[in-house]
Scaffold this motif. Sequence first.
Motif, PDB file in Angstrom:
ATOM      1  N   ASP A  47     -15.100  17.243 -20.150  1.00 19.55           N
ATOM      2  CA  ASP A  47     -14.398  16.192 -20.890  1.00 19.55           C
ATOM      3  C   ASP A  47     -13.581  15.306 -19.955  1.00 19.55           C
ATOM      4  O   ASP A  47     -13.578  14.074 -20.086  1.00 19.55           O
ATOM      5  N   GLU A  48     -12.880  15.929 -19.016  1.00 22.54           N
ATOM      6  CA  GLU A  48     -12.094  15.154 -18.069  1.00 22.54           C
ATOM      7  C   GLU A  48     -13.008  14.327 -17.166  1.00 22.54           C
ATOM      8  O   GLU A  48     -12.679  13.203 -16.782  1.00 22.54           O
ATOM      9  N   GLY A  49     -14.179  14.887 -16.832  1.00 26.90           N
ATOM     10  CA  GLY A  49     -15.142  14.151 -16.024  1.00 26.90           C
ATOM     11  C   GLY A  49     -15.654  12.913 -16.744  1.00 26.90           C
ATOM     12  O   GLY A  49     -15.791  11.841 -16.139  1.00 26.90           O
ATOM     13  N   ASN A  50     -15.930  13.037 -18.026  1.00 25.65           N
ATOM     14  CA  ASN A  50     -16.393  11.896 -18.814  1.00 25.65           C
ATOM     15  C   ASN A  50     -15.292  10.834 -18.931  1.00 25.65           C
ATOM     16  O   ASN A  50     -15.559   9.628 -18.848  1.00 25.65           O
ATOM     17  N   GLU A  51     -14.061  11.298 -19.137  1.00 30.78           N
ATOM     18  CA  GLU A  51     -12.935  10.368 -19.214  1.00 30.78           C
ATOM     19  C   GLU A  51     -12.737   9.657 -17.877  1.00 30.78           C
ATOM     20  O   GLU A  51     -12.465   8.444 -17.832  1.00 30.78           O
ATOM     21  N   SER A  52     -12.903  10.407 -16.784  1.00 31.00           N
ATOM     22  CA  SER A  52     -12.757   9.823 -15.458  1.00 31.00           C
ATOM     23  C   SER A  52     -13.816   8.753 -15.212  1.00 31.00           C
ATOM     24  O   SER A  52     -13.534   7.690 -14.653  1.00 31.00           O
ATOM     25  N   LEU A  53     -15.037   9.028 -15.654  1.00 32.76           N
ATOM     26  CA  LEU A  53     -16.116   8.055 -15.494  1.00 32.76           C
ATOM     27  C   LEU A  53     -15.809   6.770 -16.257  1.00 32.76           C
ATOM     28  O   LEU A  53     -16.028   5.664 -15.746  1.00 32.76           O
ATOM     29  N   SER A  54     -15.273   6.921 -17.458  1.00 31.65           N
ATOM     30  CA  SER A  54     -14.918   5.741 -18.264  1.00 31.65           C
ATOM     31  C   SER A  54     -13.844   4.913 -17.576  1.00 31.65           C
ATOM     32  O   SER A  54     -13.907   3.679 -17.542  1.00 31.65           O
ATOM     33  N   LEU A  55     -12.849   5.593 -17.002  1.00 34.59           N
ATOM     34  CA  LEU A  55     -11.788   4.883 -16.286  1.00 34.59           C
ATOM     35  C   LEU A  55     -12.335   4.186 -15.046  1.00 34.59           C
ATOM     36  O   LEU A  55     -11.944   3.057 -14.732  1.00 34.59           O
ATOM     37  N   SER A  56     -13.256   4.856 -14.351  1.00 37.04           N
ATOM     38  CA  SER A  56     -13.841   4.256 -13.147  1.00 37.04           C
ATOM     39  C   SER A  56     -14.614   2.993 -13.487  1.00 37.04           C
ATOM     40  O   SER A  56     -14.613   2.022 -12.722  1.00 37.04           O
ATOM     41  N   LEU A  57     -15.272   2.999 -14.638  1.00 37.85           N
ATOM     42  CA  LEU A  57     -16.030   1.822 -15.058  1.00 37.85           C
ATOM     43  C   LEU A  57     -15.118   0.631 -15.353  1.00 37.85           C
ATOM     44  O   LEU A  57     -15.555  -0.519 -15.312  1.00 37.85           O
ATOM     45  N   THR A  58     -13.851   0.913 -15.640  1.00 38.17           N
ATOM     46  CA  THR A  58     -12.884  -0.173 -15.863  1.00 38.17           C
ATOM     47  C   THR A  58     -12.145  -0.555 -14.577  1.00 38.17           C
ATOM     48  O   THR A  58     -11.262  -1.407 -14.604  1.00 38.17           O
ATOM     49  N   GLY A  59     -12.510   0.093 -13.476  1.00 35.67           N
ATOM     50  CA  GLY A  59     -11.893  -0.240 -12.195  1.00 35.67           C
ATOM     51  C   GLY A  59     -10.783   0.685 -11.753  1.00 35.67           C
ATOM     52  O   GLY A  59     -10.176   0.482 -10.696  1.00 35.67           O
ATOM     53  N   ILE A  60     -10.497   1.732 -12.543  1.00 42.49           N
ATOM     54  CA  ILE A  60      -9.439   2.684 -12.191  1.00 42.49           C
ATOM     55  C   ILE A  60     -10.082   3.925 -11.589  1.00 42.49           C
ATOM     56  O   ILE A  60     -10.464   4.863 -12.295  1.00 42.49           O
ATOM     57  N   PRO A 107       0.836  -1.200   0.000  1.00 43.70           N
ATOM     58  CA  PRO A 107       0.000   0.000   0.000  1.00 43.70           C
ATOM     59  C   PRO A 107       0.871   1.251   0.000  1.00 43.70           C
ATOM     60  O   PRO A 107       1.890   1.303   0.695  1.00 43.70           O
ATOM     61  N   VAL A 108       0.495   2.236  -0.787  1.00 47.77           N
ATOM     62  CA  VAL A 108       1.307   3.448  -0.904  1.00 47.77           C
ATOM     63  C   VAL A 108       0.549   4.726  -0.558  1.00 47.77           C
ATOM     64  O   VAL A 108       1.160   5.760  -0.280  1.00 47.77           O
ATOM     65  N   ALA A 109      -0.780   4.678  -0.593  1.00 45.55           N
ATOM     66  CA  ALA A 109      -1.539   5.902  -0.339  1.00 45.55           C
ATOM     67  C   ALA A 109      -2.862   5.597   0.353  1.00 45.55           C
ATOM     68  O   ALA A 109      -3.517   4.594   0.053  1.00 45.55           O
ATOM     69  N   ALA A 110      -3.227   6.468   1.297  1.00 41.35           N
ATOM     70  CA  ALA A 110      -4.553   6.457   1.907  1.00 41.35           C
ATOM     71  C   ALA A 110      -5.256   7.704   1.383  1.00 41.35           C
ATOM     72  O   ALA A 110      -5.002   8.814   1.849  1.00 41.35           O
ATOM     73  N   ALA A 111      -6.107   7.509   0.381  1.00 35.79           N
ATOM     74  CA  ALA A 111      -6.688   8.631  -0.346  1.00 35.79           C
ATOM     75  C   ALA A 111      -8.120   8.897   0.101  1.00 35.79           C
ATOM     76  O   ALA A 111      -8.959   7.985   0.103  1.00 35.79           O
ATOM     77  N   PHE A 112      -8.392  10.151   0.473  1.00 38.20           N
ATOM     78  CA  PHE A 112      -9.764  10.537   0.776  1.00 38.20           C
ATOM     79  C   PHE A 112     -10.492  10.747  -0.546  1.00 38.20           C
ATOM     80  O   PHE A 112     -10.130  11.605  -1.342  1.00 38.20           O
ATOM     81  N   GLU A 113     -11.545   9.946  -0.726  1.00 36.43           N
ATOM     82  CA  GLU A 113     -12.282  10.002  -1.985  1.00 36.43           C
ATOM     83  C   GLU A 113     -13.778  10.093  -1.707  1.00 36.43           C
ATOM     84  O   GLU A 113     -14.440   9.104  -1.420  1.00 36.43           O
ATOM     85  N   ARG A 114     -14.278  11.291  -1.707  1.00 41.53           N
ATOM     86  CA  ARG A 114     -15.702  11.598  -1.601  1.00 41.53           C
ATOM     87  C   ARG A 114     -16.312  11.266  -0.242  1.00 41.53           C
ATOM     88  O   ARG A 114     -16.700  12.165   0.496  1.00 41.53           O
ATOM     89  N   ASP A 115     -16.418   9.978   0.105  1.00 46.53           N
ATOM     90  CA  ASP A 115     -17.063   9.621   1.368  1.00 46.53           C
ATOM     91  C   ASP A 115     -16.337   8.483   2.076  1.00 46.53           C
ATOM     92  O   ASP A 115     -16.909   7.828   2.944  1.00 46.53           O
ATOM     93  N   ARG A 116     -15.074   8.252   1.703  1.00 42.87           N
ATOM     94  CA  ARG A 116     -14.327   7.131   2.268  1.00 42.87           C
ATOM     95  C   ARG A 116     -12.836   7.393   2.178  1.00 42.87           C
ATOM     96  O   ARG A 116     -12.390   8.301   1.477  1.00 42.87           O
ATOM     97  N   ILE A 117     -12.086   6.551   2.868  1.00 42.48           N
ATOM     98  CA  ILE A 117     -10.634   6.535   2.725  1.00 42.48           C
ATOM     99  C   ILE A 117     -10.300   5.252   1.964  1.00 42.48           C
ATOM    100  O   ILE A 117     -10.618   4.151   2.428  1.00 42.48           O
ATOM    101  N   ASN A 118      -9.700   5.394   0.813  1.00 46.01           N
ATOM    102  CA  ASN A 118      -9.377   4.233  -0.017  1.00 46.01           C
ATOM    103  C   ASN A 118      -7.873   3.966   0.021  1.00 46.01           C
ATOM    104  O   ASN A 118      -7.068   4.872  -0.190  1.00 46.01           O
ATOM    105  N   ILE A 119      -7.512   2.718   0.305  1.00 43.76           N
ATOM    106  CA  ILE A 119      -6.107   2.327   0.344  1.00 43.76           C
ATOM    107  C   ILE A 119      -5.683   1.883  -1.052  1.00 43.76           C
ATOM    108  O   ILE A 119      -6.271   0.967  -1.627  1.00 43.76           O
ATOM    109  N   VAL A 120      -4.671   2.547  -1.581  1.00 47.73           N
ATOM    110  CA  VAL A 120      -4.194   2.289  -2.939  1.00 47.73           C
ATOM    111  C   VAL A 120      -2.852   1.569  -2.879  1.00 47.73           C
ATOM    112  O   VAL A 120      -1.966   1.968  -2.119  1.00 47.73           O
ATOM    113  N   THR A 121      -2.709   0.513  -3.669  1.00 42.98           N
ATOM    114  CA  THR A 121      -1.453  -0.237  -3.703  1.00 42.98           C
ATOM    115  C   THR A 121      -0.634   0.153  -4.929  1.00 42.98           C
ATOM    116  O   THR A 121      -1.160   0.725  -5.888  1.00 42.98           O
TER     117      THR A 121
END
Length: 299
Positions: A159-172, A109-123
Amino acid sequence: MENTQHVSRWRFAVKSASLHLLVSLVLAGLAALLVFEVWYPFPYAELTGGLDLYKLVVSVDIVCGPLLTLILASPKKKMRERVVDFSLIGAIQLAALIYGLYSVSLARPVAAAFERDRINIVTATEIDKADLAKAKDGFKTLPWFGIERVGVREAANVDEGNESLSLSLTGIEPSMRPNWWLPDGPAEREKIRRVMKPLSELAAARNMSEADIVKSAKVSASGKPLFFLPLTSGRTKDWVVIMDENADFVGYAPIDGFMTKKAAETKTLGGGGKKQGREKPAAAGTKSSKNRGAGGQKP
Protein backbone atom coordinates in the motif's frame (compact mmCIF):
# COMPACT_ATOMS: atom_id res chain seq x y z
CA MET A 1 22.83 81.24 -13.31
CA GLU A 2 20.02 78.67 -13.45
CA ASN A 3 22.14 76.45 -15.69
CA THR A 4 25.02 76.62 -13.19
CA GLN A 5 22.69 75.64 -10.35
CA HIS A 6 21.31 72.80 -12.47
CA VAL A 7 24.81 71.44 -13.16
CA SER A 8 25.68 71.80 -9.48
CA ARG A 9 22.58 69.84 -8.49
CA TRP A 10 23.41 66.96 -10.83
CA ARG A 11 27.01 66.87 -9.67
CA PHE A 12 25.82 66.60 -6.10
CA ALA A 13 23.27 63.92 -7.02
CA VAL A 14 25.77 61.86 -9.01
CA LYS A 15 28.31 62.07 -6.18
CA SER A 16 25.70 60.97 -3.63
CA ALA A 17 24.43 58.15 -5.88
CA SER A 18 27.99 56.94 -6.51
CA LEU A 19 28.65 56.77 -2.77
CA HIS A 20 25.36 54.93 -2.29
CA LEU A 21 26.31 52.50 -5.09
CA LEU A 22 29.62 51.76 -3.36
CA VAL A 23 27.84 50.96 -0.10
CA SER A 24 25.34 48.79 -1.99
CA LEU A 25 28.13 46.81 -3.63
CA VAL A 26 29.74 46.16 -0.24
CA LEU A 27 26.41 44.87 1.10
CA ALA A 28 25.96 42.74 -2.02
CA GLY A 29 29.40 41.23 -1.40
CA LEU A 30 28.51 40.37 2.18
CA ALA A 31 25.24 38.85 0.98
CA ALA A 32 27.19 36.78 -1.56
CA LEU A 33 29.31 35.30 1.25
CA LEU A 34 26.16 34.19 3.04
CA VAL A 35 24.51 32.79 -0.08
CA PHE A 36 27.44 31.00 -1.75
CA GLU A 37 29.49 29.97 1.26
CA VAL A 38 26.67 28.91 3.57
CA TRP A 39 23.44 28.19 1.67
CA TYR A 40 24.65 27.39 -1.85
CA PRO A 41 28.26 26.14 -1.79
CA PHE A 42 29.55 24.81 -5.11
CA PRO A 43 27.97 23.20 -7.09
CA TYR A 44 24.55 23.67 -5.53
CA ALA A 45 23.98 27.19 -6.87
CA GLU A 46 24.23 25.82 -10.41
CA LEU A 47 22.17 22.73 -9.60
CA THR A 48 19.28 24.52 -7.92
CA GLY A 49 19.23 27.96 -9.54
CA GLY A 50 20.51 29.83 -6.50
CA LEU A 51 22.84 31.92 -8.66
CA ASP A 52 19.93 33.24 -10.74
CA LEU A 53 17.94 34.10 -7.61
CA TYR A 54 20.88 35.97 -6.12
CA LYS A 55 21.49 37.92 -9.33
CA LEU A 56 17.85 39.00 -9.45
CA VAL A 57 17.76 40.11 -5.82
CA VAL A 58 21.06 41.97 -5.93
CA SER A 59 20.53 43.64 -9.29
CA VAL A 60 17.19 45.07 -8.19
CA ASP A 61 18.64 46.20 -4.87
CA ILE A 62 21.76 47.77 -6.37
CA VAL A 63 19.82 49.63 -9.06
CA CYS A 64 16.88 50.91 -7.01
CA GLY A 65 18.80 52.41 -4.09
CA PRO A 66 21.31 54.56 -6.00
CA LEU A 67 18.65 55.49 -8.56
CA LEU A 68 16.37 56.87 -5.84
CA THR A 69 19.33 58.78 -4.41
CA LEU A 70 20.10 60.21 -7.85
CA ILE A 71 16.52 61.46 -8.16
CA LEU A 72 16.07 62.88 -4.65
CA ALA A 73 19.51 64.24 -3.78
CA SER A 74 19.77 68.03 -3.95
CA PRO A 75 22.23 70.54 -2.44
CA LYS A 76 19.33 72.92 -1.86
CA LYS A 77 17.79 70.65 0.76
CA LYS A 78 18.59 71.21 4.38
CA MET A 79 20.69 68.63 6.20
CA ARG A 80 17.66 67.35 8.06
CA GLU A 81 15.78 66.76 4.81
CA ARG A 82 18.74 64.93 3.33
CA VAL A 83 19.00 62.69 6.38
CA VAL A 84 15.29 61.87 6.14
CA ASP A 85 15.57 61.11 2.40
CA PHE A 86 18.65 58.90 2.73
CA SER A 87 17.21 57.13 5.78
CA LEU A 88 13.98 56.28 3.94
CA ILE A 89 15.87 55.12 0.86
CA GLY A 90 18.22 53.02 2.99
CA ALA A 91 15.32 51.49 4.91
CA ILE A 92 13.49 50.57 1.69
CA GLN A 93 16.64 49.12 0.16
CA LEU A 94 17.54 47.14 3.28
CA ALA A 95 14.00 45.76 3.58
CA ALA A 96 14.10 44.69 -0.08
CA LEU A 97 17.48 43.01 0.43
CA ILE A 98 16.34 41.15 3.55
CA TYR A 99 13.16 39.95 1.84
CA GLY A 100 15.16 38.89 -1.21
CA LEU A 101 17.65 36.93 0.89
CA TYR A 102 14.76 35.32 2.75
CA SER A 103 13.32 34.20 -0.59
CA VAL A 104 16.72 32.83 -1.60
CA SER A 105 16.97 30.95 1.70
CA LEU A 106 13.62 29.24 1.13
CA ALA A 107 15.00 27.63 -2.03
CA ARG A 108 18.31 26.55 -0.42
CA PRO A 109 19.47 22.94 -0.84
CA VAL A 110 19.05 20.97 2.38
CA ALA A 111 19.77 17.33 1.56
CA ALA A 112 21.91 15.19 -0.73
CA ALA A 113 19.83 12.02 -0.84
CA PHE A 114 21.03 8.71 -2.23
CA GLU A 115 18.10 7.40 -4.23
CA ARG A 116 18.50 4.07 -6.00
CA ASP A 117 21.14 4.98 -8.60
CA ARG A 118 21.87 8.68 -8.06
CA ILE A 119 22.43 11.45 -5.57
CA ASN A 120 19.50 13.85 -5.66
CA ILE A 121 19.79 17.38 -4.28
CA VAL A 122 16.62 18.37 -2.42
CA THR A 123 15.69 21.99 -1.71
CA ALA A 124 13.63 23.36 1.15
CA THR A 125 10.81 24.37 -1.20
CA GLU A 126 10.44 20.77 -2.41
CA ILE A 127 9.62 19.48 1.07
CA ASP A 128 6.14 19.36 2.56
CA LYS A 129 6.28 20.62 6.14
CA ALA A 130 3.72 17.97 7.12
CA ASP A 131 6.32 15.30 6.29
CA LEU A 132 8.80 16.89 8.70
CA ALA A 133 6.51 16.16 11.63
CA LYS A 134 6.44 12.48 10.63
CA ALA A 135 10.20 12.23 10.12
CA LYS A 136 12.65 10.47 12.42
CA ASP A 137 14.45 12.40 15.12
CA GLY A 138 17.18 14.45 13.53
CA PHE A 139 15.14 15.16 10.40
CA LYS A 140 12.24 17.13 11.90
CA THR A 141 13.91 20.44 11.04
CA LEU A 142 15.79 21.44 7.91
CA PRO A 143 19.42 22.55 8.23
CA TRP A 144 20.28 26.23 7.74
CA PHE A 145 24.01 25.71 7.54
CA GLY A 146 25.30 23.03 5.21
CA ILE A 147 23.66 20.15 3.38
CA GLU A 148 22.85 16.85 5.02
CA ARG A 149 23.63 13.52 3.38
CA VAL A 150 20.78 11.05 3.77
CA GLY A 151 19.58 7.71 2.47
CA VAL A 152 16.07 6.82 1.37
CA ARG A 153 14.23 3.77 2.71
CA GLU A 154 12.12 1.33 0.72
CA ALA A 155 8.34 1.20 0.96
CA ALA A 156 7.21 -0.67 4.07
CA ASN A 157 4.40 -2.53 2.29
CA VAL A 158 2.45 -2.74 -0.96
CA ASP A 159 0.00 0.00 0.00
CA GLU A 160 2.79 2.42 0.87
CA GLY A 161 4.54 1.46 -2.37
CA ASN A 162 1.44 2.29 -4.41
CA GLU A 163 1.03 5.59 -2.57
CA SER A 164 4.70 6.37 -3.18
CA LEU A 165 4.28 5.69 -6.89
CA SER A 166 1.31 8.07 -7.04
CA LEU A 167 3.33 10.80 -5.32
CA SER A 168 6.26 10.23 -7.67
CA LEU A 169 3.96 10.68 -10.65
CA THR A 170 3.08 14.12 -9.29
CA GLY A 171 6.76 15.03 -8.97
CA ILE A 172 7.24 14.24 -5.27
CA GLU A 173 10.04 11.67 -5.26
CA PRO A 174 10.90 9.61 -2.15
CA SER A 175 14.03 11.74 -1.65
CA MET A 176 11.77 14.76 -1.12
CA ARG A 177 9.97 13.14 1.83
CA PRO A 178 11.79 13.54 5.17
CA ASN A 179 9.72 10.71 6.67
CA TRP A 180 11.50 8.40 4.19
CA TRP A 181 15.01 9.62 5.02
CA LEU A 182 17.62 7.42 6.67
CA PRO A 183 20.77 8.61 8.49
CA ASP A 184 24.00 8.52 6.51
CA GLY A 185 25.90 5.60 7.99
CA PRO A 186 27.80 2.39 7.12
CA ALA A 187 24.67 0.67 5.79
CA GLU A 188 23.84 3.54 3.43
CA ARG A 189 27.45 3.87 2.29
CA GLU A 190 27.48 0.16 1.45
CA LYS A 191 24.38 0.65 -0.74
CA ILE A 192 26.18 3.44 -2.58
CA ARG A 193 29.34 1.36 -3.05
CA ARG A 194 27.28 -1.40 -4.66
CA VAL A 195 25.98 0.89 -7.43
CA MET A 196 28.69 3.52 -7.91
CA LYS A 197 30.67 3.08 -11.12
CA PRO A 198 34.40 3.44 -11.86
CA LEU A 199 35.28 6.82 -13.31
CA SER A 200 36.84 5.02 -16.29
CA GLU A 201 33.36 4.00 -17.47
CA LEU A 202 32.21 7.61 -17.55
CA ALA A 203 35.36 8.65 -19.40
CA ALA A 204 34.83 5.96 -22.05
CA ALA A 205 31.13 6.79 -22.48
CA ARG A 206 31.80 10.52 -22.91
CA ASN A 207 34.96 10.17 -25.04
CA MET A 208 36.99 11.92 -22.36
CA SER A 209 40.05 10.99 -20.38
CA GLU A 210 39.85 10.41 -16.65
CA ALA A 211 42.36 13.24 -16.23
CA ASP A 212 39.99 15.65 -18.00
CA ILE A 213 37.12 14.66 -15.71
CA VAL A 214 39.29 14.94 -12.61
CA LYS A 215 40.44 18.40 -13.74
CA SER A 216 36.86 19.50 -14.45
CA ALA A 217 35.79 18.29 -10.99
CA LYS A 218 38.79 20.03 -9.37
CA VAL A 219 39.81 16.81 -7.62
CA SER A 220 43.31 16.56 -6.21
CA ALA A 221 45.22 13.67 -7.79
CA SER A 222 45.85 10.99 -5.16
CA GLY A 223 46.38 7.88 -7.26
CA LYS A 224 43.45 6.16 -5.54
CA PRO A 225 40.53 4.78 -7.58
CA LEU A 226 37.63 7.16 -8.16
CA PHE A 227 33.97 6.45 -8.76
CA PHE A 228 30.88 8.40 -9.76
CA LEU A 229 27.11 8.62 -9.61
CA PRO A 230 24.73 10.96 -11.42
CA LEU A 231 24.04 14.13 -9.44
CA THR A 232 20.54 15.44 -10.03
CA SER A 233 18.11 18.11 -8.88
CA GLY A 234 14.72 19.41 -9.90
CA ARG A 235 16.51 21.82 -12.24
CA THR A 236 19.09 19.61 -13.99
CA LYS A 237 20.28 16.04 -14.36
CA ASP A 238 23.54 16.76 -16.17
CA TRP A 239 26.07 16.58 -13.31
CA VAL A 240 28.07 13.85 -11.63
CA VAL A 241 29.48 13.55 -8.14
CA ILE A 242 32.97 12.05 -7.89
CA MET A 243 33.54 9.75 -4.91
CA ASP A 244 36.39 7.84 -3.35
CA GLU A 245 36.29 4.17 -2.33
CA ASN A 246 34.49 5.12 0.90
CA ALA A 247 31.70 6.88 -1.04
CA ASP A 248 32.82 10.28 0.27
CA PHE A 249 32.16 13.20 -2.08
CA VAL A 250 35.44 14.56 -3.45
CA GLY A 251 34.32 16.61 -6.46
CA TYR A 252 31.60 17.54 -8.92
CA ALA A 253 31.56 17.96 -12.70
CA PRO A 254 28.94 19.20 -15.20
CA ILE A 255 28.81 15.90 -17.11
CA ASP A 256 25.77 13.75 -17.85
CA GLY A 257 26.24 10.67 -15.68
CA PHE A 258 23.38 8.63 -17.13
CA MET A 259 24.69 6.20 -19.73
CA THR A 260 22.38 4.41 -22.13
CA LYS A 261 22.53 0.66 -22.43
CA LYS A 262 23.84 1.05 -25.98
CA ALA A 263 26.75 3.20 -24.79
CA ALA A 264 27.63 0.66 -22.10
CA GLU A 265 27.62 -2.18 -24.65
CA THR A 266 29.80 -0.15 -27.03
CA LYS A 267 32.30 0.42 -24.23
CA THR A 268 32.39 -3.31 -23.45
CA LEU A 269 32.95 -4.30 -27.08
CA GLY A 270 35.49 -1.53 -27.62
CA GLY A 271 37.48 -2.71 -24.62
CA GLY A 272 38.44 -5.94 -26.39
CA GLY A 273 35.93 -8.10 -24.56
CA LYS A 274 33.97 -10.89 -26.17
CA LYS A 275 30.85 -10.00 -28.07
CA GLN A 276 27.95 -10.29 -25.76
CA GLY A 277 24.75 -12.03 -26.70
CA ARG A 278 21.47 -10.25 -26.47
CA GLU A 279 20.29 -9.85 -22.93
CA LYS A 280 16.84 -11.15 -22.20
CA PRO A 281 14.46 -8.32 -21.35
CA ALA A 282 13.52 -8.35 -17.68
CA ALA A 283 9.94 -9.20 -16.94
CA ALA A 284 7.77 -6.25 -16.08
CA GLY A 285 7.73 -5.48 -12.39
CA THR A 286 10.87 -7.46 -11.55
CA LYS A 287 13.57 -5.98 -9.39
CA SER A 288 16.01 -5.71 -12.31
CA SER A 289 13.58 -3.54 -14.25
CA LYS A 290 13.10 -1.21 -11.33
CA ASN A 291 16.61 -0.77 -10.03
CA ARG A 292 19.08 0.64 -12.54
CA GLY A 293 22.68 1.39 -11.76
CA ALA A 294 24.50 4.58 -12.69
CA GLY A 295 24.52 3.21 -16.24
CA GLY A 296 20.73 3.48 -16.38
CA GLN A 297 18.80 6.03 -18.36
CA LYS A 298 17.46 9.32 -17.16
CA PRO A 299 13.96 9.21 -15.73
